[in-house]
Design a protein around this motif. Structure first.
Motif, PDB file in Angstrom:
ATOM      1  N   GLN A 493      17.186 -14.289 -57.061  1.00  9.28           N
ATOM      2  CA  GLN A 493      16.045 -14.943 -57.711  1.00  9.28           C
ATOM      3  C   GLN A 493      15.663 -14.089 -58.918  1.00  9.28           C
ATOM      4  OE1 GLN A 493      12.846 -15.734 -55.093  1.00  9.28           O
ATOM      5  NE2 GLN A 493      14.077 -16.961 -53.672  1.00  9.28           N
ATOM      6  N   GLY A 495      13.387 -13.981 -60.973  1.00 12.29           N
ATOM      7  CA  GLY A 495      12.027 -13.502 -61.164  1.00 12.29           C
ATOM      8  C   GLY A 495      11.703 -12.315 -60.317  1.00 12.29           C
ATOM      9  N   THR A 496      12.496 -12.040 -59.260  1.00 16.93           N
ATOM     10  CA  THR A 496      12.192 -10.928 -58.363  1.00 16.93           C
ATOM     11  C   THR A 496      13.132  -9.767 -58.541  1.00 16.93           C
ATOM     12  OG1 THR A 496      13.601 -11.895 -56.661  1.00 16.93           O
ATOM     13  CG2 THR A 496      11.269 -12.525 -56.656  1.00 16.93           C
ATOM     14  N   THR A 497      14.048  -9.844 -59.461  1.00 17.16           N
ATOM     15  CA  THR A 497      14.999  -8.742 -59.628  1.00 17.16           C
ATOM     16  C   THR A 497      14.347  -7.524 -60.229  1.00 17.16           C
ATOM     17  OG1 THR A 497      15.609  -9.650 -61.734  1.00 17.16           O
ATOM     18  CG2 THR A 497      16.965 -10.281 -59.837  1.00 17.16           C
ATOM     19  N   GLY A 688      11.546 -17.481 -59.917  1.00 13.72           N
ATOM     20  CA  GLY A 688      10.744 -16.295 -59.674  1.00 13.72           C
ATOM     21  C   GLY A 688       9.290 -16.581 -59.965  1.00 13.72           C
ATOM     22  N   ASP A 689       8.505 -15.551 -59.920  1.00 11.23           N
ATOM     23  CA  ASP A 689       7.071 -15.678 -60.178  1.00 11.23           C
ATOM     24  C   ASP A 689       6.763 -15.305 -61.621  1.00 11.23           C
ATOM     25  OD1 ASP A 689       6.707 -16.427 -57.583  1.00 11.23           O
ATOM     26  OD2 ASP A 689       6.232 -14.386 -56.893  1.00 11.23           O
ATOM     27  N   ALA A 696       4.977 -19.655 -59.061  1.00 10.14           N
ATOM     28  CA  ALA A 696       6.431 -19.772 -59.098  1.00 10.14           C
ATOM     29  C   ALA A 696       6.869 -20.631 -60.268  1.00 10.14           C
ATOM     30  CB  ALA A 696       6.933 -20.371 -57.790  1.00 10.14           C
TER      31      ALA A 696
END
Length: 764
Positions: A493, A495-497, A688-689, A696
C-alpha cells in the motif's frame, strides 16, 4: 526642651551638627572644567552661524552703499550736474546698432487697429543659434540681409583689444562656443509703476531681465548668461547687457545701447528701477530678511561680456484685443478672448571683447501662466493615471496573495516597475521645486502616489522572492529517484510505505517493501567568511531577499545619480519599459505554468505606463520640452507583443511560442507518477492515507484491469483513458508523502512546504 535635630534621610546623620561632613559640604559643586565645557558647548550651538551672518550683513551694507552711490551719480548725470558716471559714455559707439540692424531689423510702430506686439514677454523660450567668429569672417560673410555685413563687423571690432591671444583665450574660458547651436531663455518683463518722484516716466518702456542658457548637443553642460535691460512696448524691441553667471551687469549702461532719441526717457525709467531696487534692499536689511549669495556651480567659466538685442514678431491681433488677451492670461476670469497668436522672437547676442556673435533663430516662447496651467493639467492627468495603477496593483496583489499564486508570478516585473516609479517620484519632486506657486503644489500629488507605488511594488517583489526562495533552492538540489513499481503479488500500500518498513505476505512471512531511494546527500555548506566584506557577499549570494534589496538599492543609486542627465535616463527608462514583462514570459515558459497575472492588470498597466513615455517622447509640446524620440515606438510595440504572449500563455500554453526541442528542457515535477494498485484481495482498496486529512485515498474498482499482465497493474499504465481521472485524485510529493490532490492544492495555497516533513514542494 530642645527640638530634635534634623537628620539625613538615608544616613540618619544630623545635618547641622558642627564638624560633620554634611555641614562642611552641604552640596557637591560641579567641577570648573566640566562647567566651562558645558557652557562653551551651549554658546557654540547658539552662535555657530554667527560668522556667516556677519559676512552677509557686511555684504548687504556694501551693496547698499554701492547702490546709493550709483543712483546718486546716475541721477546727477541725468539732471546735467557734475557726476562721475559720465566716464561710462566713452564705451558708447556708433558701430553696434548698424551691425545688429544688418542681421535683425528692429520693429516699428504698428497700426493699433490692425496688429500689435505682445507687451509682456514673461515666459520661457527656446530656439536655435548660429555662431559667427567676428575675428575671422570670410568675404561676403554669412546669410545676412545686407551685403556689407563683414564691413560692419570689422568696424565693430576695430576698437577691440584682440591682439593678445592668451588674454582672449582666458576671457573665453573652457566653453565650446562653436558647438553651441541651441538655447533656452527665461524672461521676466515688468512695467515701472509711476509713483512719487517718478510719476512722469514713460509707460512705453519696461524693465526686462532673465537668463540665457547656451546648450551644446551631446553634453549635459550649459553656459548661463544673465541679462538686464529695457523693452520698448510700442515696437517690440529689446536692448540688454548680458554677463556670465557670477559677473553682474550695470543697468545704467543700457542707456547707451538704445537709439539716441530714446536715451533720455530710457534713463529716467532706469533711474526709477534703481530706486525701487534700493528700497527693496533697504527693506530686507531692516527686517533681517537677508539671504546668503548663491554659490556659483562648477562649470564652464567665461569673462566674455555680451550685449543682447531682441525683436518680437508682430501679430495680426488689434491692440485692444491683445490687451484683453494678456489681461486674461495674467488673471483668468473665463471671458472669451481672441485666439492667442504664436509668441516668437528674433535676437542677436554679440561680444566685442571675445569676438563672438550668435544669431537667435526660430525662437518660440510660452507665457509663464500658460506653462503653469499646462503643468497643472498634466499633474491632474498624471495623478489619475497613477491612481489607476495603484488600483490595478491592489487587485493583482489580492488575486496573488496565496502561496500558489505567488509561486506563479515573477518578481522582476514589479521590481522594474518600482524603479520606474522611483524615477517618476524624483522627476515630479524636481518639477515641483522648479515650478513656483500653485503648479508646484499640483505636481506633488503624482509624486506622492508614485512613492506609494514604489513602496508597494518593492514590498510585493520581496514577498514573491521570499515565497519562491525554497522553490528556487529546491531546483538546485538533485531530485530523488522515482518510486520503483512493485510486483502484483505484493500487498503493498503506497500510502503506508513511509511508516512501515515491511509488510506481511500471504504466507505470513515478512517481505521487504521497496523503499524510495534516498535523496542524494546535500553537501554541507561552507562556513561563512569572517571578514565583513566576504560575509556581505556570502549573505547576498545565499539570501534571495538580501540579494533583491541590494540590486534595488544599487539601481536606485544609479537612478538618483543620472536623473539630472537627459540622454542616459531616457535610455535607462526605455530599457525598463522594453523588458518589463520579459521575466514573466521566461518564468512561465520555464516552469510550464501560466503567469497568474490577470489580463486586466497586464493590459491596464501597459497602457498607463505608455501614457507617460509617449507624452514626453512623442508629444512635441510637453512640459519639459523634451524633443521627440522615434525609437520609443519600438518600445511600445515590444511591450504590446509581450502582453499578447502573456495572455496567450493562459489559453494556448506557457511555451507555445518555443520549439519542441526547447520546451523539453523545462522539466516540472510530476505529482501523478504511475504507482502500483493495491492487492485485489485487500480489505480496503486504497492507495494509502492522505497525510493532510488522514482519510484513505480510495481506488475506483472499475479502473482495475482484467486479465492484463501483472507488471502492467500500475495505475496509469494500460487503460490510461480510464485511469486519467484517478491520476488527478492523488498526488505524490518528491518526499514520497501521498495526498489527495484537492487537499494538497488547498495546503499549497497557504504554504509551499510538505505538511509532514516540512521540505519545500514544487508548484502543483
Amino acid at each position: 526642651m530642645n527640638a530634635p535635630e534634623p537628620r539625613d534621610a538615608e544616613a540618619g546623620t544630623p545635618t547641622n551638627v558642627p564638624g560633620t561632613d554634611a555641614q562642611q559640604q552641604p552640596q557637591r559643586q560641579r567641577g570648573s572644567i566640566t562647567s566651562f565645557l558645558f557652557f562653551s558647548f551651549i554658546l557654540f550651538m547658539l552662535t555657530n552661524n554667527r560668522g556667516d551672518e556677519i559676512v552677509v550683513v557686511n555684504q548687504y551694507k556694501e551693496a547698499l552703499d554701492s547702490m546709493v552711490f550709483q543712483l546718486g551719480n546716475y541721477s546727477a548725470w541725468l539732471n546735467g550736474t557734475s557726476a562721475n558716471f559720465s566716464v561710462v559714455q566713452a564705451d558708447s559707439d556708433t558701430t553696434t546698432l548698424p551691425l545688429i540692424e544688418s542681421i535683425m531689423p528692429f520693429g516699428v510702430r504698428l497700426d493699433p487697429f490692425q496688429s500689435s506686439y505682445y507687451s509682456n514677454l514673461t515666459g520661457f523660450w527656446k530656439g536655435d543659434l548660429q555662431f559667427y567668429n567676428l575675428t575671422s569672417l570670410p568675404k561676403g560673410a554669412a546669410n545676412t540681409s545686407k551685403p556689407g555685413w563683414k564691413t560692419l563687423a570689422d568696424q565693430f571690432m576695430a576698437n577691440a583689444n584682440m591682439t593678445n591671444v592668451t588674454e582672449v583665450a582666458e576671457r573665453m574660458g573652457s566653453w565650446n562656443w562653436t558647438a553651441s547651436n541651441k538655447f533656452t531663455m527665461s524672461i521676466r518683463d515688468k512695467a515701472i509703476l509711476p509713483l512719487g518722484t517718478f510719476a512722469n516716466i514713460s509707460q512705453d518702456i519696461a524693465i526686462i531681465h532673465g537668463k540665457i542658457d547656451l546648450i551644446e548637443p551631446g553634453t549635459e553642460e550649459e553656459l548661463r548668461l544673465e541679462f538686464d535691460g529695457v523693452h520698448f512696448l510700442s515696437n517690440g524691441s529689446i536692448y540688454t547687457l548680458a554677463e556670465p553667471t557670477g559677473r553682474f551687469t550695470d543697468l545704467r549702461e543700457v542707456s547707451f545701447l538704445v537709439p539716441e532719441h530714446r536715451l533720455n526717457e530710457t534713463g529716467h525709467v532706469i533711474e526709477a528701477e534703481l530706486a525701487a531696487r534700493l528700497v527693496k534692499l533697504q527693506e530686507k536689511f531692516s527686517i533681517g530678511g537677508m539671504e546668503s549669495p548663491e554659490q556659483q556651480d562648477d562649470g564652464p567659466i567665461s569673462r566674455c561680456s555680451f550685449k543682447f538685442f531682441g525683436q518680437t514678431d508682430p501679430t495680426n491681433v488689434p491692440e485692444y484685443l491683445m490687451q484683453e488677451l494678456e489681461t486674461e492670461i495674467q488673471k483668468p476670469t473665463g471671458i472669451a478672448t481672441a485666439k492667442a497668436p504664436p509668441l516668437t522672437i528674433q535676437g542677436v547676442l554679440v561680444s566685442r571683447n571675445c569676438g563672438i556673435l550668435y544669431e537667435l533663430k526660430e525662437a518660440t516662447g510660452v507665457k509663464s501662466q500658460g506653462l503653469y496651467r499646462k503643468i497643472t493639467t498634466y499633474a491632474g492627468t498624471a495623478t489619475l493615471v497613477n491612481l489607476i495603477l495603484l488600483f490595478l496593483l491592489s487587485r493583482q496583489i489580492t488575486r496573488s496573495r496565496s502561496a500558489a499564486g505567488l509561486a506563479r508570478v515573477s518578481r522582476y516585473p514589479f521590481f522594474l516597475q518600482s524603479l520606474i516609479d522611483a524615477v517618476a517620484f524624483v522627476g515630479h519632486i524636481t518639477m515641483a521645486i522648479i515650478a513656483d506657486g500653485r503648479p508646484s503644489i499640483s505636481v506633488v500629488a503624482p509624486a506622492g502616489i508614485s512613492c506609494i507605488l514604489f513602496i508597494y511594488e518593492a514590498q510585493f517583489a520581496v514577498l514573491i522572492g521570499q515565497i519562491q526562495a525554497p522553490e528556487d533552492a529546491e531546483t538546485l538540489r538533485p531530485q530523488p529517484a522515482p518510486l520503483p513499481p512493485l510486483p502484483q503479488s505484493s500487498q503493498a500500500q503506497p500510502g503506508t510505505t513511509q511508516d512501515d518498513s515491511a509488510e506481511r505476505s500471504n504466507d505470513g512471512q515478512s517481505t521487504p517493501v521497496s523503499q524510495p531511494a534516498p535523496a542524494a546527500a546535500v553537501p554541507r555548506p561552507p562556513e561563512p567568511p569572517r571578514t565583513f566584506f566576504r560575509f556581505f557577499i556570502h549573505h547576498i549570494r545565499t539570501d534571495p531577499g538580501a540579494r533583491l534589496w541590494t540590486i534595488m538599492s544599487f539601481c536606485l543609486i544609479v537612478v538618483f545619480r543620472v536623473v539630472v542627465m537627459l540622454s542616459l535616463p531616457l535610455l535607462f527608462i526605455g530599457s525598463l519599459y522594453g523588458f518589463m514583462w520579459l521575466p514573466q514570459l521566461y518564468r512561465s515558459a520555464k516552469r510550464g505554468r501560466s503567469s497568474g497575472l490577470h489580463a486586466e492588470y497586464t493590459i491596464g498597466v501597459t497602457l498607463c505606463r505608455l501614457f507617460f513615455i509617449l507624452y514626453f517622447l512623442v508629444c512635441p509640446k510637453n512640459i519639459l520640452d523634451v524633443e521627440p524620440r522615434t525609437w520609443i515606438w519600438s518600445v511600445a510595440l515590444l511591450m504590446g507583443i509581450q502582453v499578447g504572449i502573456i495572455i496567450l500563455q493562459e489559453h494556448v500554453g506557457p511555451a507555445f511560442f518555443l520549439p519542441k526541442r526547447m520546451t523539453t528542457q523545462s522539466h516540472m515535477y510530476d505529482y501523478h507518477p504511475p504507482i502500483p494498485l493495491p492487492d485485489p484481495e485487500a480489505p480496503e482498496q486504497s492507495l494509502g492515507d492522505c497525510s493532510i486529512c488522514m482519510d484513505a485515498i480510495l481506488v475506483d474498482p472499475s479502473l482495475r484491469q482484467r486479465g492484463g499482465d501483472e507488471k502492467e497493474q500500475l495505475l496509469g499504465l494500460g487503460g490510461w483513458g480510464q485511469a486519467a481521472g484517478m491520476k488527478k485524485s492523488y498526488s505524490l510529493a518528491p518526499c514520497h508523502h501521498l495526498f489527495h490532490t484537492a487537499c494538497l492544492e488547498r495546503w499549497l495555497a497557504i504554504k509551499n512546504i510538505c505538511p509532514q516533513c516540512r521540505r519545500p514542494l514544487p508548484p502543483l
